[in-house]
Design an enzyme around this catalytic site. Structure first.
Site, PDB file in Angstrom:
ATOM      1  N   CYS A 124       0.801  -1.229   0.000  1.00  0.00           N
ATOM      2  CA  CYS A 124       0.000   0.000   0.000  1.00  0.00           C
ATOM      3  C   CYS A 124       0.831   1.275   0.000  1.00  0.00           C
ATOM      4  O   CYS A 124       0.437   2.281  -0.588  1.00  0.00           O
ATOM      5  CB  CYS A 124      -0.995  -0.002   1.155  1.00  0.00           C
ATOM      6  SG  CYS A 124      -0.243  -0.025   2.796  1.00  0.00           S
ATOM      7  N   CYS A 132      -3.561  -2.474  -1.138  1.00  0.00           N
ATOM      8  CA  CYS A 132      -2.562  -3.430  -0.662  1.00  0.00           C
ATOM      9  C   CYS A 132      -2.249  -4.540  -1.663  1.00  0.00           C
ATOM     10  O   CYS A 132      -1.652  -5.553  -1.286  1.00  0.00           O
ATOM     11  CB  CYS A 132      -3.032  -4.049   0.661  1.00  0.00           C
ATOM     12  SG  CYS A 132      -3.307  -2.820   1.966  1.00  0.00           S
ATOM     13  N   LYS A 197      -6.814  -8.256  11.282  1.00  0.00           N
ATOM     14  CA  LYS A 197      -6.671  -6.831  11.000  1.00  0.00           C
ATOM     15  C   LYS A 197      -8.021  -6.289  10.557  1.00  0.00           C
ATOM     16  O   LYS A 197      -8.530  -6.634   9.488  1.00  0.00           O
ATOM     17  CB  LYS A 197      -5.619  -6.603   9.925  1.00  0.00           C
ATOM     18  CG  LYS A 197      -5.356  -5.136   9.621  1.00  0.00           C
ATOM     19  CD  LYS A 197      -4.250  -5.016   8.579  1.00  0.00           C
ATOM     20  CE  LYS A 197      -3.947  -3.568   8.235  1.00  0.00           C
ATOM     21  NZ  LYS A 197      -2.884  -3.455   7.218  1.00  0.00           N
ATOM     22  N   ARG A 207      -1.862   6.719   8.003  1.00  0.00           N
ATOM     23  CA  ARG A 207      -1.871   6.995   6.565  1.00  0.00           C
ATOM     24  C   ARG A 207      -1.236   8.341   6.254  1.00  0.00           C
ATOM     25  O   ARG A 207      -0.717   8.550   5.164  1.00  0.00           O
ATOM     26  CB  ARG A 207      -3.294   6.881   6.034  1.00  0.00           C
ATOM     27  CG  ARG A 207      -3.782   5.437   6.089  1.00  0.00           C
ATOM     28  CD  ARG A 207      -5.248   5.247   5.794  1.00  0.00           C
ATOM     29  NE  ARG A 207      -5.616   3.835   5.953  1.00  0.00           N
ATOM     30  CZ  ARG A 207      -6.852   3.375   5.939  1.00  0.00           C
ATOM     31  NH1 ARG A 207      -7.854   4.209   5.747  1.00  0.00           N
ATOM     32  NH2 ARG A 207      -7.090   2.083   6.100  1.00  0.00           N
ATOM     33  N   LYS A 250      -4.972  -6.232  15.288  1.00  0.00           N
ATOM     34  CA  LYS A 250      -4.886  -4.801  15.002  1.00  0.00           C
ATOM     35  C   LYS A 250      -6.266  -4.268  14.650  1.00  0.00           C
ATOM     36  O   LYS A 250      -6.923  -4.844  13.774  1.00  0.00           O
ATOM     37  CB  LYS A 250      -3.916  -4.580  13.838  1.00  0.00           C
ATOM     38  CG  LYS A 250      -3.724  -3.128  13.441  1.00  0.00           C
ATOM     39  CD  LYS A 250      -2.763  -3.010  12.261  1.00  0.00           C
ATOM     40  CE  LYS A 250      -2.597  -1.551  11.875  1.00  0.00           C
ATOM     41  NZ  LYS A 250      -1.712  -1.379  10.696  1.00  0.00           N
TER      42      LYS A 250
END
Length: 326
Positions: A124, A132, A197, A207, A250
């Protein structure tokens, strides 16, 4: 005085700091922490991420100083994220020999060889579209993406990475990367899978740091729905079957029930990723004097350990090290 014989005196074990420490069930150690690093191309660059006070994008010439600081604090592991100058549809910068993560890994291993390097394995940060994997018909092509992710993992291992950490959430990414590493002779390099995730709003500041915002759509077709719990166990179990050596959950703080579920389900080490949004919120509140940052952060980290995390990836690692060493 009321004579009471039928209740427990639990406060006996809370009577002093020494007593509380004696019976504490969970402990924080610097061996538990992995510190994320954002490496950019160029020279003499140390840019503070606007949404993450205290976190910087650094160029290669600052890597030695960064490693020395981390070593002095007792931090023994870093997770590497690359921010290249040029991007393309395939994410070529992720797997070329001269990629920014590969170059940074070689430098770390030269300057501070004992530092454990965990290489985030994704596309990504390197793709022009910010997704991704490879895009076909406005969607991520799972199997075509696996080929490039395998190349990335091998390239990172060749550069000296100690652990490969694929974060892309493609189906089959663990087994494909395991096979590629084995065939390239890296049978002893473990995989720290981002097994669980979620598609989370807590990733926003990351980001900014990694320049990885999708240019269209979102990542909900490959990252998990926050409403789902049993799906996490399916993901974790399949990654273990495919060869994962660690499992990451996550985000961490809003998913501590998932950390505990995964810990109760598998026998591999479980890693909680204390993500950028969780970091940014505390920093903002502390800056305004609304919370005691030290006490709040240590409580959060202890909660992650109590939930079952063996390791914690956190932007607070430097702060925690300083507080624990006081």
């Amino acid at each position: 005085m009321v004579k009471a014989l039928n209740f427990k005196r639990h406060r006996r074990l809370r009577s002093s700091s020494a007593m509380r420490s004696l019976v504490s069930e969970n402990h924080l150690r610097m061996d538990d922490f992995i510190y994320p690093l954002f490496i950019v191309e160029g020279e003499n660059i140390k840019n503070e991420v606007s949404s993450m006070p205290g976190v910087f994008q650094i160029s290669l010439d600052f890597v030695k100083d960064e490693m020395e600081e981390l070593r002095s604090l007792g931090i023994k592991a870093v997770m590497m994220f690359g921010v290249p100058n040029e991007k393309d549809e395939q994410g070529t910068g992720a797997f070329i020999e001269t990629g920014i993560v590969q170059e940074a890994t070689r430098r770390i291993k030269k300057e501070v060889p004992e530092m454990l390097v965990v290489a985030d394995t994704c596309l990504c940060e390197y793709t022009s579209h910010g997704h991704c994997g490879v895009i076909h018909n406005q969607d991520v092509d799972n199997d075509e993406s696996l080929k490039l992710l395998a190349k990335t993992a091998v390239s990172q291992a060749e550069a000296g990475a100690d652990i490969i950490a694929p974060s892309n959430m493609m189906d089959g990414f663990v087994i494909v990367i395991r096979q590629a590493l084995d065939e390239a002779g890296y049978t002893n390099i473990p995989i720290m899978s981002y097994a669980v995730k979620y598609s989370s709003a807590f990733y926003g500041p990351f980001r900014d740091a990694a320049d990885s915002t999708p240019q269209f759509g979102d990542r909900k077709s490959y990252q998990m729905d926050p409403a789902n719990r049993l799906e996490a166990l399916r993901e974790a179990e399949s990654d273990v079957e495919e060869g994962a050596d660690f499992l990451i959950v996550k985000p961490a703080l809003s998913y501590l029930d998932i950390v505990r579920d995964v810990k109760n389900t598998v026998n591999t080490p479980v890693v909680a990723y204390n993500v950028s949004g969780e970091y940014a919120m505390v920093k903002a509140a502390a800056k305004n004097g609304w919370v005691d940052e030290r006490e709040l952060v240590l409580e959060k980290m202890t909660a992650m350990k109590r939930a079952g995390a063996d390791l914690i990836i956190s932007y607070f690692a430097k702060d925690v090290a300083k507080w624990l060493n006081e």
